[in-house]
Write an enzyme that holds these catalytic residues in place. Structure first.
Site, PDB file in Angstrom:
ATOM      1  N   ILE A   1       0.821  -1.209   0.000  1.00 30.41           N
ATOM      2  CA  ILE A   1       0.000   0.000   0.000  1.00 30.41           C
ATOM      3  C   ILE A   1       0.856   1.259   0.000  1.00 30.41           C
ATOM      4  CG2 ILE A   1      -1.631   1.339   1.396  1.00 30.41           C
ATOM      5  CD1 ILE A   1      -2.902  -1.322   2.248  1.00 30.41           C
TER       6      ILE A   1
ATOM      7  N   TYR B   1      -4.737  -5.390  17.418  1.00 32.15           N
ATOM      8  CA  TYR B   1      -4.795  -4.721  16.114  1.00 32.15           C
ATOM      9  C   TYR B   1      -6.111  -3.962  15.956  1.00 32.15           C
ATOM     10  CZ  TYR B   1      -4.936  -4.189  11.015  1.00 32.15           C
ATOM     11  OH  TYR B   1      -5.034  -3.689   9.737  1.00 32.15           O
TER      12      TYR B   1
ATOM     13  N   LYS C   1      -6.511   0.106  15.595  1.00 34.17           N
ATOM     14  CA  LYS C   1      -7.111   0.727  14.424  1.00 34.17           C
ATOM     15  C   LYS C   1      -8.371   1.514  14.792  1.00 34.17           C
ATOM     16  CE  LYS C   1      -4.177  -0.564  11.281  1.00 34.17           C
ATOM     17  NZ  LYS C   1      -3.323   0.429  10.584  1.00 34.17           N
TER      18      LYS C   1
END
Length: 275
Positions: A23, A156, A160
């Site tokens: 990305i 995680y 996020k």
């Protein structure tokens, strides 16, 4: 023309985690193609050296998890610093575990990797933008795992989710300076690192209405929109790039039929087989 607002000619944009072919690399390339001077940041010099971007590029090997690394990155941006793309993050194998068994050291490591640097690199970039009196745009790669529950991925998902809260808070605080802060909630994206998570190509589009996994270029297109003046009146937004996965309840199977529906007559009507 409104499409002129897509151009970033001569503007410096920092991309953290620009190496590796995923990305970050795609975001750096999209911004460079739009004319930006890309400040490509990575901890791995070999990954930086492998980058092949059009236009002017500044390569910075730095650890943005440290105050020294953050200062080095911001100082390396030439001219007027217009943008920041926070890409660094991800999930390592030890970060997958039931919450009951999750170790403190893995929790700390995951939050360091996915959250802390976003705040302090964004802060340093914003301070320079305020000094410049130029405004600017900050875009952070978040995850659909921060929007909905992330079972067996607790650190995680928590990190996020915190990134999304941070995005909204910074957007409100820094709007007065003309600084826009947005995030991309990326879904299942095929990257070199992601192959360790999803190794069966036959399951690539499972649970996704568009029936495919996303690509780094899909994410980069959204980032280009958020960094460019096309999104000049957009801040505090979370833009899903997930093939529609967030719109589809887990109660639906791959054929979009609710899993609890077993009545043959209803199933026949849904599937068009009722004659």
């Amino acid at each position: 023309m409104i499409t002129d607002r897509l151009r970033l000619d001569g503007r410096s944009v920092i991309v953290s985690g620009a190496g590796g072919g995923g990305i970050g690399t795609s975001c750096a390339r999209a911004l460079a193609e739009a004319g930006a001077v890309v400040v490509a940041v990575d901890r791995d010099q070999d990954r930086l050296d492998a980058l092949d971007l059009p236009g002017e590029t500044v390569l910075v090997r730095a650890d943005i998890g440290t105050a020294e690394g953050v200062a080095e990155v911001v100082a390396a941006a030439p001219g007027v610093l217009h943008g920041l793309v926070n890409v660094v993050g991800g999930s390592l194998l030890p970060h997958w575990a039931p919450a009951l068994d999750f170790a403190r050291e893995q929790w700390d490591a995951s939050l360091d990797l996915n959250l802390h640097h976003v705040m302090f690199l964004s802060q340093a970039v914003a301070r320079r933008m305020v000094d410049q009196e130029s405004g600017g745009s900050i875009a952070t790669i978040a995850s659909t795992g921060g929007v909905v529950a992330a079972p067996y991925h607790v650190a995680y998902g928590t990190a996020k989710a915190a990134v999304l809260g941070l995005t909204r808070t910074l957007a409100v605080e820094w709007g007065q300076y003309g600084i826009r802060v947005n995030a991309v909630a990326a879904g299942s994206i095929t990257t070199p690192r992601a192959t360790s998570t999803v190794q069966d190509p036959g399951l690539a589009g499972r649970g996704v209405p568009m029936r495919r996994r996303g690509t780094p270029e899909d994410v980069a297109a959204a980032v280009l929109f958020l960094v460019s003046d096309l999104s000049a009146y957009t801040t505090g937004a979370v833009l899903p790039v997930d093939g529609g996965a967030l719109q589809r309840l887990g109660l639906f199977d791959d054929d979009n039929v609710p899993v609890h529906v077993t009545n043959p007559q209803i199933l026949a009507r849904i599937r068009g087989t009722d004659g």
